[in-house]
Design a protein around this motif. Structure first.
Motif, PDB file in Angstrom:
ATOM      1  N   PRO A  98       0.843  -1.201   0.000  1.00 15.04           N
ATOM      2  CA  PRO A  98       0.000   0.000   0.000  1.00 15.04           C
ATOM      3  C   PRO A  98       0.876   1.248   0.000  1.00 15.04           C
ATOM      4  N   PRO A  99       0.391   2.354  -0.526  1.00 18.67           N
ATOM      5  CA  PRO A  99       1.183   3.592  -0.527  1.00 18.67           C
ATOM      6  C   PRO A  99       1.611   3.995   0.885  1.00 18.67           C
ATOM      7  N   TYR A 100       2.854   4.446   1.001  1.00 20.71           N
ATOM      8  CA  TYR A 100       3.409   4.965   2.266  1.00 20.71           C
ATOM      9  C   TYR A 100       3.389   3.937   3.408  1.00 20.71           C
ATOM     10  N   PHE A 101       3.441   2.644   3.048  1.00 28.00           N
ATOM     11  CA  PHE A 101       3.258   1.618   4.071  1.00 28.00           C
ATOM     12  C   PHE A 101       4.361   1.643   5.127  1.00 28.00           C
ATOM     13  N   LEU A 102       5.609   1.760   4.703  1.00 24.00           N
ATOM     14  CA  LEU A 102       6.705   1.805   5.670  1.00 24.00           C
ATOM     15  C   LEU A 102       6.612   3.068   6.523  1.00 24.00           C
ATOM     16  N   LEU A 103       6.354   4.197   5.877  1.00 24.87           N
ATOM     17  CA  LEU A 103       6.218   5.455   6.611  1.00 24.87           C
ATOM     18  C   LEU A 103       5.082   5.377   7.622  1.00 24.87           C
ATOM     19  N   ASP A 104       3.966   4.781   7.218  1.00 20.12           N
ATOM     20  CA  ASP A 104       2.826   4.668   8.124  1.00 20.12           C
ATOM     21  C   ASP A 104       3.112   3.701   9.269  1.00 20.12           C
ATOM     22  N   ARG A 105       3.882   2.644   8.988  1.00 19.69           N
ATOM     23  CA  ARG A 105       4.276   1.730  10.064  1.00 19.69           C
ATOM     24  C   ARG A 105       5.069   2.481  11.137  1.00 19.69           C
ATOM     25  N   ILE A 106       5.973   3.339  10.685  1.00 19.58           N
ATOM     26  CA  ILE A 106       6.785   4.111  11.624  1.00 19.58           C
ATOM     27  C   ILE A 106       5.928   5.135  12.349  1.00 19.58           C
ATOM     28  N   ARG A 107       5.104   5.845  11.599  1.00 20.19           N
ATOM     29  CA  ARG A 107       4.282   6.918  12.165  1.00 20.19           C
ATOM     30  C   ARG A 107       3.326   6.408  13.246  1.00 20.19           C
ATOM     31  N   HIS A 108       2.809   5.195  13.055  1.00 16.28           N
ATOM     32  CA  HIS A 108       1.819   4.651  13.988  1.00 16.28           C
ATOM     33  C   HIS A 108       2.419   3.640  14.959  1.00 16.28           C
ATOM     34  N   SER A 109       3.722   3.557  15.019  1.00 16.84           N
ATOM     35  CA  SER A 109       4.377   2.614  15.929  1.00 16.84           C
ATOM     36  C   SER A 109       4.354   3.136  17.356  1.00 16.84           C
ATOM     37  N   VAL A 110       4.688   2.268  18.308  1.00 20.96           N
ATOM     38  CA  VAL A 110       4.742   2.678  19.705  1.00 20.96           C
ATOM     39  C   VAL A 110       5.894   3.672  19.937  1.00 20.96           C
ATOM     40  N   PHE A 111       6.850   3.682  19.015  1.00 20.01           N
ATOM     41  CA  PHE A 111       7.991   4.591  19.179  1.00 20.01           C
ATOM     42  C   PHE A 111       7.578   6.051  19.009  1.00 20.01           C
ATOM     43  N   LEU A 112       6.547   6.288  18.211  1.00 16.77           N
ATOM     44  CA  LEU A 112       6.067   7.652  18.004  1.00 16.77           C
ATOM     45  C   LEU A 112       4.716   7.897  18.675  1.00 16.77           C
TER      46      LEU A 112
END
Length: 321
Positions: free
Chosen positions: A302-316
Protein backbone atom coordinates in the motif's frame (compact mmCIF):
# COMPACT_ATOMS: atom_id res chain seq x y z
CA UNK A 1 -33.62 -25.50 16.34
CA UNK A 2 -31.32 -23.22 18.35
CA UNK A 3 -32.16 -19.60 19.03
CA UNK A 4 -29.78 -17.58 16.84
CA UNK A 5 -29.28 -13.82 16.76
CA UNK A 6 -27.71 -12.71 13.46
CA UNK A 7 -26.15 -9.23 13.53
CA UNK A 8 -25.28 -7.28 10.38
CA UNK A 9 -23.52 -3.94 10.77
CA UNK A 10 -24.19 -1.52 7.93
CA UNK A 11 -22.27 1.61 7.05
CA UNK A 12 -23.37 3.13 3.75
CA UNK A 13 -23.85 -0.26 2.06
CA UNK A 14 -27.65 -0.64 2.02
CA UNK A 15 -27.78 -2.81 -1.11
CA UNK A 16 -25.24 -5.23 0.33
CA UNK A 17 -26.98 -5.32 3.71
CA UNK A 18 -30.33 -6.09 2.05
CA UNK A 19 -28.77 -8.91 -0.01
CA UNK A 20 -27.16 -10.30 3.14
CA UNK A 21 -30.47 -10.13 4.98
CA UNK A 22 -32.25 -11.79 2.05
CA UNK A 23 -29.83 -14.72 2.24
CA UNK A 24 -30.99 -15.37 5.82
CA UNK A 25 -34.65 -15.71 4.84
CA UNK A 26 -35.65 -19.27 5.64
CA UNK A 27 -32.49 -19.88 7.67
CA UNK A 28 -33.72 -18.25 10.88
CA UNK A 29 -36.72 -19.73 12.70
CA UNK A 30 -38.70 -16.98 14.45
CA UNK A 31 -40.69 -19.63 16.32
CA UNK A 32 -37.44 -20.65 18.05
CA UNK A 33 -36.68 -16.99 18.80
CA UNK A 34 -34.14 -16.59 16.02
CA UNK A 35 -33.92 -13.19 14.38
CA UNK A 36 -31.65 -10.82 12.52
CA UNK A 37 -30.76 -7.25 13.43
CA UNK A 38 -29.24 -4.81 10.98
CA UNK A 39 -27.38 -2.12 12.91
CA UNK A 40 -26.94 1.06 10.92
CA UNK A 41 -23.74 2.72 12.12
CA UNK A 42 -24.85 6.33 11.56
CA UNK A 43 -24.47 6.02 7.80
CA UNK A 44 -25.91 9.46 7.13
CA UNK A 45 -27.26 8.35 3.75
CA UNK A 46 -30.52 6.64 2.80
CA UNK A 47 -29.54 3.32 4.37
CA UNK A 48 -32.16 3.45 7.13
CA UNK A 49 -34.99 4.21 4.73
CA UNK A 50 -33.96 1.60 2.17
CA UNK A 51 -33.25 -1.24 4.59
CA UNK A 52 -36.40 -0.50 6.57
CA UNK A 53 -38.46 -0.49 3.38
CA UNK A 54 -36.96 -3.81 2.28
CA UNK A 55 -37.86 -5.42 5.61
CA UNK A 56 -41.46 -4.20 5.32
CA UNK A 57 -42.00 -4.84 1.62
CA UNK A 58 -40.50 -8.35 1.66
CA UNK A 59 -42.40 -9.51 4.70
CA UNK A 60 -39.37 -10.00 6.95
CA UNK A 61 -40.76 -8.11 9.94
CA UNK A 62 -41.37 -11.29 11.98
CA UNK A 63 -37.66 -12.17 12.03
CA UNK A 64 -35.70 -9.05 11.00
CA UNK A 65 -35.37 -5.55 12.40
CA UNK A 66 -33.38 -2.39 11.82
CA UNK A 67 -31.53 -0.73 14.68
CA UNK A 68 -30.27 2.80 13.93
CA UNK A 69 -27.10 3.63 15.86
CA UNK A 70 -26.53 7.29 16.68
CA UNK A 71 -22.78 7.25 16.01
CA UNK A 72 -20.31 5.20 14.03
CA UNK A 73 -18.22 3.64 16.78
CA UNK A 74 -16.86 0.94 14.51
CA UNK A 75 -17.45 -2.78 13.99
CA UNK A 76 -17.32 -3.85 17.64
CA UNK A 77 -19.58 -1.05 18.87
CA UNK A 78 -22.09 -1.69 16.10
CA UNK A 79 -22.32 -5.39 16.93
CA UNK A 80 -22.51 -4.74 20.66
CA UNK A 81 -25.47 -2.41 20.12
CA UNK A 82 -27.51 -5.46 19.12
CA UNK A 83 -25.78 -8.13 21.21
CA UNK A 84 -25.92 -6.44 24.62
CA UNK A 85 -29.71 -5.94 24.86
CA UNK A 86 -30.31 -9.39 23.39
CA UNK A 87 -28.17 -11.07 26.05
CA UNK A 88 -30.01 -9.12 28.77
CA UNK A 89 -33.46 -9.94 27.40
CA UNK A 90 -35.91 -12.48 28.81
CA UNK A 91 -35.08 -14.80 25.93
CA UNK A 92 -31.37 -14.46 25.19
CA UNK A 93 -29.99 -16.17 22.07
CA UNK A 94 -28.16 -19.47 22.31
CA UNK A 95 -25.77 -18.27 19.64
CA UNK A 96 -24.83 -14.93 18.11
CA UNK A 97 -23.88 -14.83 14.42
CA UNK A 98 -21.78 -11.91 13.20
CA UNK A 99 -22.12 -11.28 9.46
CA UNK A 100 -20.44 -8.60 7.38
CA UNK A 101 -22.79 -6.63 5.20
CA UNK A 102 -20.73 -7.77 2.18
CA UNK A 103 -21.58 -11.44 2.73
CA UNK A 104 -24.29 -13.74 1.41
CA UNK A 105 -25.06 -16.87 3.43
CA UNK A 106 -25.51 -19.94 1.26
CA UNK A 107 -28.48 -22.21 2.13
CA UNK A 108 -27.75 -24.15 5.29
CA UNK A 109 -24.86 -21.91 6.34
CA UNK A 110 -26.45 -20.84 9.64
CA UNK A 111 -27.61 -24.34 10.57
CA UNK A 112 -24.16 -25.82 9.90
CA UNK A 113 -22.59 -23.50 12.47
CA UNK A 114 -25.36 -23.93 15.04
CA UNK A 115 -25.38 -27.71 14.65
CA UNK A 116 -21.63 -27.85 15.21
CA UNK A 117 -21.95 -25.84 18.41
CA UNK A 118 -24.85 -28.06 19.53
CA UNK A 119 -22.62 -31.12 19.09
CA UNK A 120 -19.45 -29.68 20.67
CA UNK A 121 -20.14 -28.05 24.05
CA UNK A 122 -16.52 -26.92 24.61
CA UNK A 123 -16.43 -25.01 21.34
CA UNK A 124 -17.28 -21.37 21.89
CA UNK A 125 -16.61 -19.85 18.45
CA UNK A 126 -17.06 -21.22 14.94
CA UNK A 127 -16.40 -19.66 11.56
CA UNK A 128 -17.68 -20.29 8.05
CA UNK A 129 -15.86 -21.10 4.86
CA UNK A 130 -15.79 -17.72 3.11
CA UNK A 131 -15.72 -17.93 -0.66
CA UNK A 132 -15.98 -16.00 -3.90
CA UNK A 133 -19.31 -16.04 -5.76
CA UNK A 134 -17.93 -18.84 -7.96
CA UNK A 135 -17.16 -20.97 -4.90
CA UNK A 136 -13.42 -20.36 -4.77
CA UNK A 137 -12.44 -20.52 -1.07
CA UNK A 138 -10.91 -17.55 0.70
CA UNK A 139 -8.64 -17.43 3.73
CA UNK A 140 -10.94 -17.08 6.73
CA UNK A 141 -9.15 -18.74 9.66
CA UNK A 142 -5.81 -17.83 11.13
CA UNK A 143 -3.14 -18.21 13.78
CA UNK A 144 -2.67 -15.50 16.38
CA UNK A 145 -0.13 -12.87 15.23
CA UNK A 146 3.24 -12.51 16.95
CA UNK A 147 6.81 -11.34 16.43
CA UNK A 148 7.72 -14.12 14.02
CA UNK A 149 4.60 -13.73 11.91
CA UNK A 150 5.12 -9.96 11.75
CA UNK A 151 8.67 -10.49 10.49
CA UNK A 152 7.53 -12.97 7.84
CA UNK A 153 4.83 -10.62 6.55
CA UNK A 154 7.12 -7.59 6.46
CA UNK A 155 10.29 -9.01 4.93
CA UNK A 156 8.86 -10.93 1.92
CA UNK A 157 11.83 -13.33 1.81
CA UNK A 158 11.37 -16.95 0.77
CA UNK A 159 13.90 -18.56 3.17
CA UNK A 160 12.38 -16.65 6.10
CA UNK A 161 8.87 -17.69 5.06
CA UNK A 162 9.90 -21.35 4.89
CA UNK A 163 11.64 -21.10 8.27
CA UNK A 164 8.61 -19.49 9.91
CA UNK A 165 5.84 -21.32 8.07
CA UNK A 166 4.41 -22.73 11.31
CA UNK A 167 4.04 -19.20 12.72
CA UNK A 168 2.40 -17.53 9.74
CA UNK A 169 -0.97 -15.95 10.50
CA UNK A 170 -2.46 -17.20 7.23
CA UNK A 171 -2.71 -20.99 7.01
CA UNK A 172 -3.33 -23.20 3.96
CA UNK A 173 -6.96 -23.51 2.92
CA UNK A 174 -8.65 -26.70 4.10
CA UNK A 175 -11.97 -28.39 3.40
CA UNK A 176 -12.13 -30.19 6.76
CA UNK A 177 -13.34 -28.82 10.10
CA UNK A 178 -10.54 -28.20 12.58
CA UNK A 179 -9.58 -26.19 15.62
CA UNK A 180 -7.85 -22.88 14.88
CA UNK A 181 -6.77 -19.77 16.80
CA UNK A 182 -9.33 -17.36 15.34
CA UNK A 183 -11.79 -17.01 12.49
CA UNK A 184 -12.81 -14.05 10.36
CA UNK A 185 -15.55 -11.91 11.86
CA UNK A 186 -17.19 -11.79 8.44
CA UNK A 187 -19.12 -14.91 9.44
CA UNK A 188 -18.50 -15.95 13.02
CA UNK A 189 -20.93 -17.60 15.45
CA UNK A 190 -20.39 -17.27 19.21
CA UNK A 191 -21.92 -19.29 22.01
CA UNK A 192 -23.94 -17.28 24.55
CA UNK A 193 -21.78 -18.44 27.47
CA UNK A 194 -18.60 -17.04 25.93
CA UNK A 195 -19.89 -13.50 26.42
CA UNK A 196 -20.56 -14.30 30.07
CA UNK A 197 -16.89 -15.25 30.49
CA UNK A 198 -15.11 -12.59 28.43
CA UNK A 199 -17.62 -9.78 27.94
CA UNK A 200 -18.66 -8.07 24.72
CA UNK A 201 -16.40 -7.14 21.82
CA UNK A 202 -13.82 -4.52 22.82
CA UNK A 203 -15.17 -1.23 21.45
CA UNK A 204 -11.77 0.42 21.66
CA UNK A 205 -11.04 -1.32 18.36
CA UNK A 206 -12.67 0.71 15.62
CA UNK A 207 -12.17 -1.95 12.98
CA UNK A 208 -9.85 -4.96 12.62
CA UNK A 209 -8.29 -7.10 15.34
CA UNK A 210 -11.48 -7.10 17.43
CA UNK A 211 -12.34 -10.69 16.50
CA UNK A 212 -8.71 -11.73 17.04
CA UNK A 213 -8.76 -10.13 20.48
CA UNK A 214 -12.10 -11.73 21.32
CA UNK A 215 -10.94 -15.20 20.23
CA UNK A 216 -7.78 -14.86 22.32
CA UNK A 217 -9.83 -13.90 25.38
CA UNK A 218 -12.13 -16.87 24.74
CA UNK A 219 -9.10 -19.18 24.44
CA UNK A 220 -7.78 -17.94 27.79
CA UNK A 221 -11.21 -18.64 29.31
CA UNK A 222 -11.05 -22.25 28.10
CA UNK A 223 -13.17 -22.04 24.93
CA UNK A 224 -12.17 -23.59 21.62
CA UNK A 225 -12.47 -21.95 18.20
CA UNK A 226 -13.21 -24.09 15.14
CA UNK A 227 -13.43 -23.66 11.39
CA UNK A 228 -16.58 -25.27 9.93
CA UNK A 229 -16.34 -25.42 6.11
CA UNK A 230 -19.78 -27.01 5.82
CA UNK A 231 -21.05 -23.45 6.34
CA UNK A 232 -20.57 -21.67 3.01
CA UNK A 233 -20.76 -17.87 2.92
CA UNK A 234 -20.00 -15.67 -0.08
CA UNK A 235 -17.70 -12.79 0.83
CA UNK A 236 -17.46 -9.85 -1.56
CA UNK A 237 -13.97 -8.94 -0.35
CA UNK A 238 -13.51 -5.37 0.81
CA UNK A 239 -16.91 -4.12 -0.34
CA UNK A 240 -17.93 -3.09 3.18
CA UNK A 241 -14.62 -1.58 4.37
CA UNK A 242 -12.73 -0.71 1.19
CA UNK A 243 -9.49 -1.80 2.87
CA UNK A 244 -9.03 -5.42 1.82
CA UNK A 245 -9.24 -5.41 -1.94
CA UNK A 246 -7.77 -7.53 -4.70
CA UNK A 247 -5.85 -5.10 -6.81
CA UNK A 248 -2.28 -4.98 -8.05
CA UNK A 249 -1.67 -2.36 -5.39
CA UNK A 250 -4.15 -1.85 -2.53
CA UNK A 251 -5.15 1.58 -1.23
CA UNK A 252 -3.36 3.29 1.62
CA UNK A 253 -4.00 1.55 4.94
CA UNK A 254 -6.20 3.73 7.19
CA UNK A 255 -4.90 4.87 10.59
CA UNK A 256 -7.45 2.77 12.48
CA UNK A 257 -5.84 -0.45 11.20
CA UNK A 258 -2.50 0.51 12.74
CA UNK A 259 -4.21 1.72 15.90
CA UNK A 260 -6.07 -1.58 16.27
CA UNK A 261 -2.89 -3.55 15.65
CA UNK A 262 -0.97 -1.54 18.25
CA UNK A 263 -3.77 -1.94 20.77
CA UNK A 264 -3.90 -5.72 20.24
CA UNK A 265 -0.22 -6.26 21.01
CA UNK A 266 -0.06 -3.86 23.96
CA UNK A 267 -3.26 -5.22 25.53
CA UNK A 268 -2.47 -8.89 25.10
CA UNK A 269 1.33 -9.07 25.22
CA UNK A 270 2.59 -5.97 27.02
CA UNK A 271 4.60 -2.89 26.11
CA UNK A 272 7.99 -4.56 25.62
CA UNK A 273 6.54 -7.16 23.27
CA UNK A 274 4.62 -4.50 21.33
CA UNK A 275 7.83 -2.49 20.89
CA UNK A 276 9.65 -5.61 19.66
CA UNK A 277 6.83 -6.30 17.19
CA UNK A 278 7.02 -2.77 15.79
CA UNK A 279 10.82 -2.89 15.60
CA UNK A 280 10.86 -6.21 13.76
CA UNK A 281 8.08 -5.08 11.45
CA UNK A 282 9.76 -1.77 10.54
CA UNK A 283 13.17 -3.34 9.94
CA UNK A 284 11.68 -6.18 7.92
CA UNK A 285 9.64 -3.79 5.78
CA UNK A 286 12.69 -1.55 5.19
CA UNK A 287 14.81 -4.54 4.12
CA UNK A 288 12.07 -5.68 1.77
CA UNK A 289 11.82 -2.27 0.14
CA UNK A 290 15.57 -2.10 -0.38
CA UNK A 291 15.61 -5.57 -1.94
CA UNK A 292 12.60 -4.72 -4.07
CA UNK A 293 14.36 -1.63 -5.44
CA UNK A 294 17.60 -3.51 -6.14
CA UNK A 295 15.87 -6.44 -7.82
CA UNK A 296 13.34 -4.16 -9.54
CA UNK A 297 10.40 -6.10 -8.23
CA UNK A 298 6.90 -4.61 -8.59
CA UNK A 299 5.74 -2.49 -5.68
CA UNK A 300 2.60 -4.16 -4.32
CA UNK A 301 2.65 -2.58 -0.88
CA UNK A 302 0.00 0.00 0.00
CA UNK A 303 1.18 3.59 -0.53
CA UNK A 304 3.41 4.97 2.27
CA UNK A 305 3.26 1.62 4.07
CA UNK A 306 6.70 1.81 5.67
CA UNK A 307 6.22 5.45 6.61
CA UNK A 308 2.83 4.67 8.12
CA UNK A 309 4.28 1.73 10.06
CA UNK A 310 6.79 4.11 11.62
CA UNK A 311 4.28 6.92 12.16
CA UNK A 312 1.82 4.65 13.99
CA UNK A 313 4.38 2.61 15.93
CA UNK A 314 4.74 2.68 19.71
CA UNK A 315 7.99 4.59 19.18
CA UNK A 316 6.07 7.65 18.00
CA UNK A 317 2.54 7.02 19.33
CA UNK A 318 3.54 5.66 22.72
CA UNK A 319 1.69 2.96 24.59
CA UNK A 320 -1.73 4.54 24.91
CA UNK A 321 -4.47 2.58 23.18
Amino acid sequence: MSNVLAVIVNYRTPDLAIDCLASLAGQLDPAAGSRAVVVDNASGDDSIERIGAAIDERGWRDWAELLPHEENGGFAAGNNAAIDPALKSNRPPDYVLLLNSDTVARPGAVAALADFLDAHPRVGIVGSRLEDPDGTPQHSRYRFPGIRSELEVAIHFGPITRLLKNYMVTVPISDKPHQIDWVCGGSMMIRHEVFAHVGLLDERYFMYYEETDFALAARKAGWQCWYVPASHVIHLVGRSSGVTVRESRPPRVPPYWFESRRRYFIKNHGRVYAAMVDGVSIVGCALWRMRRAIQRKPDRDPPYFLLDRIRHSVFLKGFQT
